[in-house]
Design a protein around this motif. Structure first.
Motif, PDB file in Angstrom:
ATOM      1  N   LEU A 182       0.823  -1.204   0.000  1.00 44.56           N
ATOM      2  CA  LEU A 182       0.000   0.000   0.000  1.00 44.56           C
ATOM      3  C   LEU A 182       0.860   1.258   0.000  1.00 44.56           C
ATOM      4  N   PHE A 183       1.972   1.240   0.726  1.00 43.96           N
ATOM      5  CA  PHE A 183       2.873   2.384   0.711  1.00 43.96           C
ATOM      6  C   PHE A 183       3.501   2.568  -0.668  1.00 43.96           C
ATOM      7  N   ARG A 184       3.848   1.466  -1.322  1.00 44.57           N
ATOM      8  CA  ARG A 184       4.384   1.559  -2.680  1.00 44.57           C
ATOM      9  C   ARG A 184       3.348   2.169  -3.625  1.00 44.57           C
ATOM     10  N   SER A 185       2.120   1.714  -3.494  1.00 40.05           N
ATOM     11  CA  SER A 185       1.055   2.257  -4.332  1.00 40.05           C
ATOM     12  C   SER A 185       0.810   3.731  -4.028  1.00 40.05           C
ATOM     13  N   MET A 186       0.937   4.104  -2.755  1.00 40.97           N
ATOM     14  CA  MET A 186       0.709   5.487  -2.363  1.00 40.97           C
ATOM     15  C   MET A 186       1.698   6.425  -3.040  1.00 40.97           C
ATOM     16  N   GLN A 187       2.975   6.003  -3.121  1.00 42.27           N
ATOM     17  CA  GLN A 187       3.974   6.840  -3.806  1.00 42.27           C
ATOM     18  C   GLN A 187       3.598   7.043  -5.266  1.00 42.27           C
ATOM     19  N   GLU A 188       3.124   6.000  -5.922  1.00 47.11           N
ATOM     20  CA  GLU A 188       2.727   6.124  -7.332  1.00 47.11           C
ATOM     21  C   GLU A 188       1.529   7.064  -7.482  1.00 47.11           C
ATOM     22  N   LYS A 189       0.569   6.992  -6.543  1.00 45.60           N
ATOM     23  CA  LYS A 189      -0.608   7.852  -6.623  1.00 45.60           C
ATOM     24  C   LYS A 189      -0.237   9.318  -6.400  1.00 45.60           C
ATOM     25  N   ILE A 190       0.718   9.568  -5.486  1.00 46.68           N
ATOM     26  CA  ILE A 190       1.173  10.945  -5.260  1.00 46.68           C
ATOM     27  C   ILE A 190       1.825  11.492  -6.517  1.00 46.68           C
ATOM     28  N   ASP A 191       2.641  10.680  -7.174  1.00 44.71           N
ATOM     29  CA  ASP A 191       3.288  11.075  -8.420  1.00 44.71           C
ATOM     30  C   ASP A 191       2.244  11.401  -9.485  1.00 44.71           C
TER      31      ASP A 191
END
Length: 306
Positions: A182-191
């Motif tokens: 989920l943290f990995r996905s969160m970084q992609e969503k912020i980008d």
């Protein structure tokens, strides 16, 4: 890549890091010594009515406490200096690298991605460095030292350590494993969100000229919803984490008081030793908890480093 970056940019600050290790070691040893002194006051002073012994040992406790506070402050100070300088150098390195890009390279990566790399991503790696220096140095010392001191107080209650610590590791470890993707996905969503917002700000005149405001609002809303959904999933797991940790801590406390109280009643253990054992067990569990929280930051910082 995370290890490579931290090794490369922390090299000039090795003296600060060495100072952190020394001060954190001294602070942890002092923290481990205090419950033993408290046990001596209860068993040798209070139970016998020896006021002089209480004053003498209390003075030693006060001195040890002052040493712990001073060394903890010094450790945090040098750790903060090293981490902030590390972040400054890393941010400068990213800026210089991006400044050397050709127009083709900038278009290849995209301005939103490059902005995120130099701001949010550097911040995440810097925070991992700061937390590692302030907590991860003390965590293994506290765990190993706490186990040794707890066994030194009473060996027969040691099974409570071997039950409660692995249980805490399993519960928090399970939640951390669930949080990592989920943290990995969160970084992609912020980008993604940064990219959409920057495109809309730069192209605002074109958007208005072709009356594309509803479409752009829909794009931004979709990107925003994706980030919100991931954040809610992370929050729902955090909601489970703290009650689970609290339950294990309270059950462990109750078990120590129950079984330790029976040993005190049978004359096999003194009240001061029971108090010290309980404090050591809580110190061990808190150290394990800090270690797992640090492990939670690693995947997000790893994504940023890559």
């Amino acid at each position: 890549m995370l290890v490579t970056l931290m090794r490369r940019y922390s090299k000039p600050y090795l003296p600060y890091i060495a100072a952190v290790v020394i001060f954190q070691l001294a602070s942890t040893i002092a923290a481990l010594y205090l419950p033993s002194l408290n046990a001596q006051i209860i068993d040798e002073g209070v139970s016998r009515g020896d006021t002089d012994y209480i004053w003498r040992t209390g003075g030693v406790m006060l001195g040890v406490s002052l040493i712990q506070v001073a060394t903890a402050i010094a450790g945090v100070y040098f750790g903060s200096k090293a981490a902030m300088a590390f972040g400054r150098d890393l941010r400068r390195g990213v800026f210089r690298k991006v400044s050397s890009f050709s127009a083709r390279d900038v278009n290849l990566f995209g301005a939103p991605t490059l902005i995120t790399r130099g701001t949010n991503d550097v911040q995440q790696v810097q925070m991992l460095m700061l937390m590692a220096l302030n907590f991860m140095v003390a965590t293994p010392i506290m765990c190993i030292g706490g186990i040794f001191m707890a066994l030194r107080e009473d060996l027969n209650l040691s099974w409570l350590v071997w039950v409660s610590v692995p249980l805490l590791v399993v519960v928090v470890g399970y939640l951390v494993v669930r949080l990592m993707p989920l943290f990995r996905s969160m970084q992609e969503k912020i980008d993604r969100l940064n990219g959409v917002l920057r495109e809309q700000i730069i192209g605002i005149r074109v958007v208005r000229a072709f009356v594309r405001e509803p479409h752009e609002a829909e794009r931004f809303g979709a990107a925003n919803k994706e980030l919100t959904d991931v954040s809610l999933k992370i929050g729902s797991l955090f909601v489970l984490m703290f009650p689970a940790i609290g339950m294990i801590l309270h059950v462990s406390t109750a078990a120590v008081l129950w079984f330790g109280g029976q040993r005190v009643d049978a004359g096999e253990m003194q009240v001061g030793s029971l108090t010290a054992f309980l404090q050591y067990l809580l110190q061990i569990l808190m150290a394990v908890m800090m270690g797992t929280f640090m492990a939670m930051m690693i995947p997000r910082a790893s994504v940023c480093a890559d």
